[in-house]
Write a protein that holds these residues in place. Structure first.
Motif, PDB file in Angstrom:
ATOM      1  N   ASP A   1       0.831  -1.199   0.000  1.00 48.10           N
ATOM      2  CA  ASP A   1       0.000   0.000   0.000  1.00 48.10           C
ATOM      3  C   ASP A   1       0.871   1.257   0.000  1.00 48.10           C
ATOM      4  N   ALA A   2       1.976   1.205   0.756  1.00 45.75           N
ATOM      5  CA  ALA A   2       2.869   2.358   0.853  1.00 45.75           C
ATOM      6  C   ALA A   2       3.627   2.625  -0.445  1.00 45.75           C
ATOM      7  N   MET A   3       3.585   1.687  -1.379  1.00 43.93           N
ATOM      8  CA  MET A   3       4.242   1.911  -2.671  1.00 43.93           C
ATOM      9  C   MET A   3       3.654   3.123  -3.386  1.00 43.93           C
ATOM     10  N   LYS A   4       2.440   3.525  -2.998  1.00 43.64           N
ATOM     11  CA  LYS A   4       1.821   4.704  -3.585  1.00 43.64           C
ATOM     12  C   LYS A   4       2.450   5.988  -3.055  1.00 43.64           C
ATOM     13  N   ALA A   5       3.208   5.883  -1.975  1.00 47.35           N
ATOM     14  CA  ALA A   5       3.839   7.055  -1.363  1.00 47.35           C
ATOM     15  C   ALA A   5       5.236   7.276  -1.914  1.00 47.35           C
ATOM     16  N   LYS A   6       5.678   8.523  -1.829  1.00 47.78           N
ATOM     17  CA  LYS A   6       7.059   8.842  -2.191  1.00 47.78           C
ATOM     18  C   LYS A   6       7.993   8.587  -1.016  1.00 47.78           C
ATOM     19  N   ASN A   7       7.431   8.676   0.207  1.00 45.25           N
ATOM     20  CA  ASN A   7       8.242   8.589   1.421  1.00 45.25           C
ATOM     21  C   ASN A   7       7.631   7.595   2.402  1.00 45.25           C
TER      22      ASN A   7
ATOM     23  N   ARG B   1      14.375 -11.771   1.159  1.00 44.91           N
ATOM     24  CA  ARG B   1      13.365 -11.276   0.224  1.00 44.91           C
ATOM     25  C   ARG B   1      12.682 -12.452  -0.452  1.00 44.91           C
ATOM     26  N   ARG B   2      11.360 -12.498  -0.351  1.00 46.90           N
ATOM     27  CA  ARG B   2      10.583 -13.550  -0.986  1.00 46.90           C
ATOM     28  C   ARG B   2      10.090 -13.098  -2.356  1.00 46.90           C
ATOM     29  N   GLU B   3       9.934 -14.060  -3.235  1.00 44.75           N
ATOM     30  CA  GLU B   3       9.418 -13.758  -4.567  1.00 44.75           C
ATOM     31  C   GLU B   3       7.998 -13.205  -4.457  1.00 44.75           C
ATOM     32  N   PHE B   4       7.710 -12.230  -5.280  1.00 40.95           N
ATOM     33  CA  PHE B   4       6.390 -11.609  -5.374  1.00 40.95           C
ATOM     34  C   PHE B   4       6.069 -10.670  -4.203  1.00 40.95           C
ATOM     35  N   THR B   5       7.026 -10.435  -3.301  1.00 42.94           N
ATOM     36  CA  THR B   5       6.790  -9.440  -2.254  1.00 42.94           C
ATOM     37  C   THR B   5       7.263  -8.081  -2.742  1.00 42.94           C
ATOM     38  N   PRO B   6       6.657  -7.000  -2.241  1.00 45.05           N
ATOM     39  CA  PRO B   6       7.022  -5.668  -2.731  1.00 45.05           C
ATOM     40  C   PRO B   6       8.391  -5.223  -2.224  1.00 45.05           C
ATOM     41  N   LEU B   7       8.995  -4.309  -2.941  1.00 50.61           N
ATOM     42  CA  LEU B   7      10.225  -3.658  -2.509  1.00 50.61           C
ATOM     43  C   LEU B   7       9.987  -2.153  -2.606  1.00 50.61           C
ATOM     44  N   PHE B   8       9.959  -1.498  -1.447  1.00 48.24           N
ATOM     45  CA  PHE B   8       9.716  -0.061  -1.452  1.00 48.24           C
ATOM     46  C   PHE B   8      10.954   0.647  -2.005  1.00 48.24           C
ATOM     47  N   THR B   9      10.746   1.474  -3.016  1.00 46.59           N
ATOM     48  CA  THR B   9      11.882   2.126  -3.686  1.00 46.59           C
ATOM     49  C   THR B   9      11.893   3.634  -3.473  1.00 46.59           C
ATOM     50  N   GLY B  10      10.977   4.135  -2.643  1.00 47.82           N
ATOM     51  CA  GLY B  10      10.969   5.566  -2.345  1.00 47.82           C
ATOM     52  C   GLY B  10      11.971   5.911  -1.259  1.00 47.82           C
TER      53      GLY B  10
ATOM     54  N   ALA C   1      10.376  16.880   2.672  1.00 48.80           N
ATOM     55  CA  ALA C   1       9.967  18.013   1.841  1.00 48.80           C
ATOM     56  C   ALA C   1      11.172  18.782   1.317  1.00 48.80           C
ATOM     57  N   GLN C   2      12.253  18.776   2.089  1.00 52.28           N
ATOM     58  CA  GLN C   2      13.440  19.546   1.705  1.00 52.28           C
ATOM     59  C   GLN C   2      14.441  18.712   0.911  1.00 52.28           C
ATOM     60  N   ALA C   3      14.491  17.408   1.208  1.00 52.03           N
ATOM     61  CA  ALA C   3      15.515  16.570   0.576  1.00 52.03           C
ATOM     62  C   ALA C   3      15.104  16.178  -0.835  1.00 52.03           C
ATOM     63  N   LYS C   4      15.994  16.308  -1.773  1.00 53.95           N
ATOM     64  CA  LYS C   4      15.714  15.883  -3.144  1.00 53.95           C
ATOM     65  C   LYS C   4      15.786  14.374  -3.253  1.00 53.95           C
ATOM     66  N   SER C   5      16.730  13.775  -2.550  1.00 58.34           N
ATOM     67  CA  SER C   5      16.879  12.327  -2.611  1.00 58.34           C
ATOM     68  C   SER C   5      17.703  11.855  -1.433  1.00 58.34           C
ATOM     69  N   LEU C   6      17.142  10.936  -0.648  1.00 64.70           N
ATOM     70  CA  LEU C   6      17.910  10.385   0.466  1.00 64.70           C
ATOM     71  C   LEU C   6      19.095   9.579  -0.021  1.00 64.70           C
ATOM     72  N   THR C   7      18.981   9.009  -1.217  1.00 62.90           N
ATOM     73  CA  THR C   7      20.075   8.173  -1.717  1.00 62.90           C
ATOM     74  C   THR C   7      21.282   9.018  -2.075  1.00 62.90           C
ATOM     75  N   THR C   8      21.090  10.318  -2.267  1.00 58.72           N
ATOM     76  CA  THR C   8      22.227  11.181  -2.555  1.00 58.72           C
ATOM     77  C   THR C   8      22.674  11.926  -1.321  1.00 58.72           C
TER      78      THR C   8
END
Length: 442
Positions: A241-247, A315-324, A425-432
């Motif tokens: 469900d949280a996959m719909k979120a950016k954060n 990680r199990r097959e067919f489970t979600p991976l949150f990428t935000g 709101a301020q961060a452009k990308s946590l990965t950077t």
């Protein structure tokens, strides 16, 4: 002491992380329990049998680098007067745990038959509230849904000022059998004082996870435990469900730990490619290191870096991976598995950590029978993060501190959530965003 424990399944001991001393630190009392018959006041030899079993388990199996468990006999002797004077299981447990505390390590604790029963069943008997000692009495900080207190209309923020007609000066023993009554006087949040007679009933001690939407772009995943209350199906659905979120804010506040496999399950939904997050170090690891390198094996970081046996997400097959973008909330009641999770998300994903420093109670432990219904929890492995930080005694330090959540006022402002949302709101990308060099230092 309120302990959160998941270690024995189908009579086989499995490694797990458990809450130790966190309940006492919080002053939480779960009004409980359907008590088995007292042991130490009905079985004359019970005390010595338990002590002998504890001594055997500690000498043969317990392990923490730098701790000499052969000192147990001396520690017991120091507590002999209190142990001999103990008239019931709770007094005996308190005296023995005073001796165990002298080792200076987490996850070394004796459990009474009553606490062991609650652990096994995930159920208790009481009026269904948790409290915190305050100057006025006992502040209610949690109300179990459909429990006796909930049905009576008690809410978080109410304060118990009398128990059985007497003012509350110290935490009273409110244990009773199912169907028995307890009389309390309660001062409500708005100031009104009322008398209640509540009937103790059976209720579940498990607290399921929750997903809350902070705003249209940010979801908050609350995980209260990695033990029996950890519902993998719900967690997967929530992350999907949280996959719909950016954060995503992973809230691990008040999470005292649980089973390693559940920790790995959560990380598998957030960390890609099975990246290693840390290393368990036990007697065999150090012995193999010494044999392979010729070094002394006293540098835990060096041993962990050398070891190829890393803790990784599952990680199990067919489970979600949150990428935000991900952030983590912890506080002083976040222990063991929740500390490992916070450090892993910080170190591997660069997720910022908010609120206050965690408990610093991070040892892998098991629970074994200690005769007469008692159980002993004891450590068997230490842990070092992928960045070389030993979390036991150190804890995880937040990147951004916040005012901790006030359990007595549930509608109060949640500073950590606000700061995490502002960060997103301020961060452009946590990965950077360059992560801190170490979550174990400030």
């Amino acid at each position: 002491m309120l302990a959160t424990i998941v270690v024995k399944l189908d009579m086989n001991v499995s490694r797990a992380f458990c809450r130790l001393k966190l309940g006492a630190a919080l002053g939480l009392l779960l009004f409980a329990a359907s008590v088995p018959a007292q042991t130490v006041d009905t079985v004359p030899q019970a005390k010595q049998e338990v002590l002998d079993r504890v001594a055997s388990l500690l000498s043969l199996s317990a392990f923490v680098p730098g701790i000499d468990f052969s000192k147990w006999d001396r520690f017991v002797q120091d507590q002999k007067a209190a142990i001999d004077a103990a008239k019931n299981d709770d007094d005996f447990r308190a005296a023995v745990n005073s001796a165990l505390n002298k080792f200076g390590a987490s996850h070394v604790v004796l459990l009474t038959p009553r606490a062991s029963q609650v652990r096994r069943t995930g159920a208790n008997v009481g009026v269904g509230i948790s409290t915190q000692v305050v100057p006025e009495g006992l502040a209610i900080v949690r109300v179990i849904k459909d429990g006796a207190a909930d049905k009576a209309g008690l809410v978080v923020g109410d304060t118990i000022v009398e128990y059985e007609g007497k003012p509350i000066l110290t935490a009273p023993n409110m244990v009773g059998d199912e169907g028995s009554e307890m009389a309390i006087k309660v001062k409500h949040v708005e100031g009104k004082v009322e008398d209640y007679k509540l009937t103790r009933q059976k209720y579940s001690t498990l607290r399921p996870p929750e997903l809350v939407w902070v705003d249209k772009d940010t979801a908050q995943l609350k995980i209260y435990s990695f033990e029996r209350g950890y519902d993998r199906t719900k967690i997967v659905d929530f992350v999907r469900d949280a996959m719909k979120a950016k954060n995503l804010i992973v809230d691990l506040r008040f999470n005292g730990g649980g089973a390693v496999v559940n920790l790995q399950h959560l990380l598998g939904l957030l960390i890609p490619d099975g990246k290693p997050v840390g290393t368990f170090v036990n007697k065999s690891t150090i012995a193999d290191y010494i044999e392979s390198t010729g070094e002394a094996g006293t540098d835990l970081t060096a041993v962990a870096e050398w070891s190829e046996k890393k803790l990784r997400p599952i990680r199990r097959e067919f489970t979600p991976l949150f990428t935000g973008r991900v952030a983590v909330l912890i506080n002083k009641f976040s222990g063991s598995a929740s500390e490992i999770a916070a450090a892993a998300l910080h170190d591997v994903l660069g997720a910022p950590v908010f609120d206050t420093k965690s408990a610093g109670a991070v040892l892998a432990s098991v629970i074994d029978p200690a005769t007469n219904g008692f159980m002993l929890q004891y450590p068997i492995e230490d842990y070092v993060t992928i960045r070389g930080v030993r979390l036991e005694g150190t804890g995880v330090h937040p990147d951004i501190e916040a005012q901790d959540l006030n359990l007595r006022t549930p509608s109060a402002h949640d500073d950590a959530i606000d700061k995490a949302a502002a960060y997103f709101a301020q961060a452009k990308s946590l990965t950077t965003t360059k992560p801190r060099t170490s979550v174990g230092t400030k």
